[in-house]
Design a protein around this motif. Sequence first.
Motif, PDB file in Angstrom:
ATOM      1  N   UNK A   1     -62.396  30.314  51.596  1.00  0.00           N
ATOM      2  CA  UNK A   1     -63.638  30.925  52.171  1.00  0.00           C
ATOM      3  C   UNK A   1     -64.487  30.579  51.157  1.00  0.00           C
ATOM      4  N   UNK A   2     -65.695  30.116  51.363  1.00  0.00           N
ATOM      5  CA  UNK A   2     -66.646  30.063  50.457  1.00  0.00           C
ATOM      6  C   UNK A   2     -67.781  31.127  50.616  1.00  0.00           C
ATOM      7  N   UNK A   3     -67.722  31.937  49.655  1.00  0.00           N
ATOM      8  CA  UNK A   3     -68.682  33.214  49.537  1.00  0.00           C
ATOM      9  C   UNK A   3     -69.886  32.933  49.201  1.00  0.00           C
ATOM     10  N   UNK A   4     -70.942  33.842  49.933  1.00  0.00           N
ATOM     11  CA  UNK A   4     -72.517  33.697  49.871  1.00  0.00           C
ATOM     12  C   UNK A   4     -72.987  33.295  48.488  1.00  0.00           C
ATOM     13  N   UNK A   5     -72.131  33.840  47.508  1.00  0.00           N
ATOM     14  CA  UNK A   5     -72.463  33.653  45.918  1.00  0.00           C
ATOM     15  C   UNK A   5     -71.631  32.156  45.450  1.00  0.00           C
ATOM     16  N   UNK A   6     -71.256  31.613  46.270  1.00  0.00           N
ATOM     17  CA  UNK A   6     -70.397  30.236  45.818  1.00  0.00           C
ATOM     18  C   UNK A   6     -69.069  30.553  45.529  1.00  0.00           C
ATOM     19  N   UNK A   7     -68.820  31.704  45.358  1.00  0.00           N
ATOM     20  CA  UNK A   7     -67.436  31.962  44.965  1.00  0.00           C
ATOM     21  C   UNK A   7     -66.049  31.535  45.920  1.00  0.00           C
ATOM     22  N   UNK A   8     -65.213  30.990  45.251  1.00  0.00           N
ATOM     23  CA  UNK A   8     -64.157  30.576  46.548  1.00  0.00           C
ATOM     24  C   UNK A   8     -62.767  31.428  46.270  1.00  0.00           C
ATOM     25  N   UNK A   9     -62.558  31.937  47.493  1.00  0.00           N
ATOM     26  CA  UNK A   9     -61.292  32.839  47.731  1.00  0.00           C
ATOM     27  C   UNK A   9     -60.326  31.958  48.571  1.00  0.00           C
ATOM     28  N   UNK A  10     -59.111  32.021  48.057  1.00  0.00           N
ATOM     29  CA  UNK A  10     -58.063  30.998  48.981  1.00  0.00           C
ATOM     30  C   UNK A  10     -57.584  32.187  49.719  1.00  0.00           C
ATOM     31  N   UNK A  11     -57.708  31.891  51.103  1.00  0.00           N
ATOM     32  CA  UNK A  11     -56.691  32.861  52.104  1.00  0.00           C
ATOM     33  C   UNK A  11     -55.489  32.392  52.500  1.00  0.00           C
TER      34      UNK A  11
END
Length: 310
Positions: free
Chosen positions: A187-197
Amino acid sequence: MSDKNLTEVLDADAHGIARAAAILDSGGLVAVPTETVYGLAARADSPEAVAKIYAAKGRPDFNPLIVHVRDVEQARGLSNFSAAAQSLADQHWPGPLTLILPCRPEAKLAGAVTAGLPTVALRAPAHPVMQALLEAVDFPLAAPSANRSGFISPTTARHVLASLDGRLDLVLDGGPTQAGVESTIVVVRADGRLEELRPGPVVLAGAHRAEAGGVEAPGQLASHYAPGKPVRLNAAHAETGEFLIGFGAVSGDCTLSAAGDLTEAASRLYDCLHVGAASAKARIAIAPVPEDGIGIAINDRLRRAATPPD
């Protein structure tokens, strides 16, 4: 394939792809090989066609679907494609990476595709058969794994028929898939941070593993990929009544990789689980697999396979 199959099976050649495109255009279901697993495809812009996916799989309606697209241009028409998303697509598309992005309000997608979420899961697959099919139709394809919900994912046409024969219109037989485990989901968060789901074949440096929470993407249910038998992990040997899936120095009734190769193990994971599920033994034991590289994805699937359903 047996003549007794209720579902039509065709080779994934030009004739088969044309037949698949016609079925999808009319709102039908087609199982298609990708580089990860076989997908159960329907046109993503048709509520009636997408409903058939959920009905065929017995899939919970809160579990969203991955939408397969030809390229970034088609993805941009469905989502707010950020600079971070563009960078990831430049590096990994076409390929086994799914991006979770804000869905455009004007995107012509069936509501069930996103399961009511404000985001959409998008992937541009690398497999030539899925690519040819996407070129042959003028709509994106919703395509979760082509198996009954919660059970072992399919890496061959035979696996698809084992659980879905008679529940879909056509299986395109493109032989065994290569990667063997489902795509990495980020998921690409609004602040550009990446989280692996969901871990998968693409290992992303700098991506944070998401904390357990609500379902944002496919493949996040605690119990999933289940063989229908109790599963024991990190087994050095088989106990009485167990079908042993080996790895490396631990040999078994079926072996992920005698050489201890994680890429080979990923490609053989679901096939070995299918063999174990079909065996006369009441339980399955699986040798330890290193938690490294694609081994992270393998162990993720194994833990979910070993988790009893609620």
